[in-house]
Design a protein around this motif. Sequence first.
Motif, short mmCIF file in Angstrom:
data_model
loop_
_atom_site.label_atom_id
_atom_site.label_comp_id
_atom_site.label_asym_id
_atom_site.label_seq_id
_atom_site.Cartn_x
_atom_site.Cartn_y
_atom_site.Cartn_z
N PHE A 35 1.47 2.03 -6.33
CA PHE A 35 1.57 1.55 -4.95
C PHE A 35 2.13 0.13 -4.91
CE2 PHE A 35 -0.90 4.98 -3.06
CZ PHE A 35 -1.60 5.46 -4.17
N VAL A 36 2.75 -0.21 -3.77
CA VAL A 36 3.21 -1.58 -3.54
C VAL A 36 1.99 -2.49 -3.38
CG1 VAL A 36 4.52 -3.10 -2.03
CG2 VAL A 36 5.32 -0.75 -2.44
N ALA A 37 1.99 -3.63 -4.09
CA ALA A 37 0.85 -4.54 -4.08
C ALA A 37 0.78 -5.32 -2.77
CB ALA A 37 0.94 -5.51 -5.25
N ILE B 78 3.81 -4.28 -7.95
CA ILE B 78 3.18 -2.97 -7.77
C ILE B 78 1.86 -2.94 -8.53
CG2 ILE B 78 5.39 -1.81 -7.46
CD1 ILE B 78 5.17 -0.79 -10.34
N GLU B 79 1.04 -1.97 -8.19
CA GLU B 79 -0.22 -1.77 -8.89
C GLU B 79 -0.45 -0.28 -9.07
OE1 GLU B 79 -2.68 -4.05 -6.37
OE2 GLU B 79 -2.84 -2.54 -4.80
N LEU C 109 7.96 -4.53 -12.84
CA LEU C 109 7.43 -4.77 -11.49
C LEU C 109 5.92 -4.98 -11.53
CD1 LEU C 109 9.52 -2.04 -9.68
CD2 LEU C 109 9.68 -4.48 -9.22
N TYR C 110 5.25 -4.23 -12.39
CA TYR C 110 3.80 -4.38 -12.54
C TYR C 110 3.48 -5.74 -13.15
CZ TYR C 110 -0.96 -3.59 -14.22
OH TYR C 110 -2.30 -3.72 -14.47
N GLY D 38 0.78 -1.22 0.00
CA GLY D 38 0.00 0.00 0.00
C GLY D 38 0.82 1.27 0.00
N GLU D 39 2.14 1.15 0.16
CA GLU D 39 2.98 2.34 0.19
C GLU D 39 3.10 2.93 -1.21
OE1 GLU D 39 7.53 3.58 1.56
OE2 GLU D 39 6.56 1.78 2.37
N ARG D 40 3.00 4.25 -1.29
CA ARG D 40 3.04 4.93 -2.58
C ARG D 40 4.48 5.09 -3.05
NH1 ARG D 40 3.15 9.88 -5.14
NH2 ARG D 40 1.50 10.28 -6.68
#
Length: 467
Positions: free
Chosen positions: A76-78, A67-68, A61-62, A34-36
């Motif tokens: 954000f971190v997934a 990440i998302e 990474l996506y 959830g971290e941006r």
Amino acid sequence: MMWIPIDRKMKKSLIRQVYEQIRTQILKGKLNSGERLPSTRELSSNLNVSRNVVLEAYEQLYAEGFIESNQGRGTFVAEGAYLEQNTKHNSSIYDEKRQPIEASDEDIIDFRSGIPALDFFPRKKWGQISRDVYLESPDSIFGYGKPEGLSQIRNVLCEYLFKTRGVHCSPAQVVITTGATQSFSLVTQLLLSQESDVCIEDPTTYELHSIFAATGAHLCPIPVDEHGMQTDLIPTNINPGFVYVTPSHQFPLGGILPIHRRIQLIQYARQHNCFIVEDDYDSEYRFEGSPISSIQGLDPERVIYIGTFSKILSPALRIGYIILPDSLIERCKNLKWLTDLHTPSLEQLTMSRFIDEGYLERHIRKMKKIYKKRRDCLKECLVEHFGIEVNILGDSTGLHLIAEFENLSFTEEIVQHILKEHKVKIYPVEHHAIHKGRHRNKIILGYGNLEEEKLDKGIWRLKSGLK
């Protein structure tokens, strides 16, 4: 501000450096779910690199599920991307139903998967290196070798796999085999018995059903979706000898196993004291972004990594390899010795020089362009002839794709009719399924060894046969 040290003197690309360092921070929990993350523009400015470098690193990474993106809010971190680290760290110095093609009728267009473009095999360069190996090698190379293989190829493989696949190993962990089939046979003998359970993807290549079941082991099929094995469906009331996966390009459906499922898989293996067998059979040919990193790099003591050069160069070479956890090395070497003493030494030496002198990477770069053209041609032909009646799956990587048809069931009678009357050989996904009935409307279409003209003609014939 995110701190990512960049070393412009490294051979590793800037994209790979940015990707790996963000990935590591996520896995170790330094970047929380959830971290941006900084915007691509902000991070490129902080690192003094091109914005395209950060864009491609983020895209990778996506693709792997780390990440998302939330439109309008940022990146954000997934969830589920943190992996608890073992206290023991790897001390390697490198820490930085497919049937044979029958030649009875040359007019048959065979969509068999897993066959590279045989007409593009680098004969001249391979022949030159082979000649030098035969003429220049010491007399000892013509004698018996070690079961694990020559040190030259094991050293080169460690460097190559670390650079391209994120595999962490030392040369001592590598056993050279006579193709991937022997690798699976050795692993089966190492880990399975009559009372064993083995968890495998369903569907997956039918040859492995036979290899794994030959010991009398019980197959536990785990359903596959568009993202690969559904790891939350692995039964918790068994203790399998191992869990078999094709995470970078699931065979046959083509999904890429996202990071949260990879972590679930590792946690399952740790809890049940079993191994993960990672089959990385054709992931070099990824057409969008960089190759997906291996599971082995996440937990080298829980993952057995299997690779082959059959899909990259030629099945005729019969050179494969296993990367083993330390606890299995000696037993595997003994089994290899009992099986065939060792893989042919002269071919090993030729392959090691072919990799070390950069010819393998050049060949892969060249073939990616050719396979992409063939893939695109096949997709265009399917859309042209079938329109909205066909859905194309698993086409981002490898040498095949899946064609899913509306209101069709590829029975054996239909497959044989298309072969005999229209000279097209196709391969139903259902043939590779343990639980039948879920994939009757899907076929595997391999394009690696078919020129564009044949691809077009083959799909036209397929349409005629289905009428």
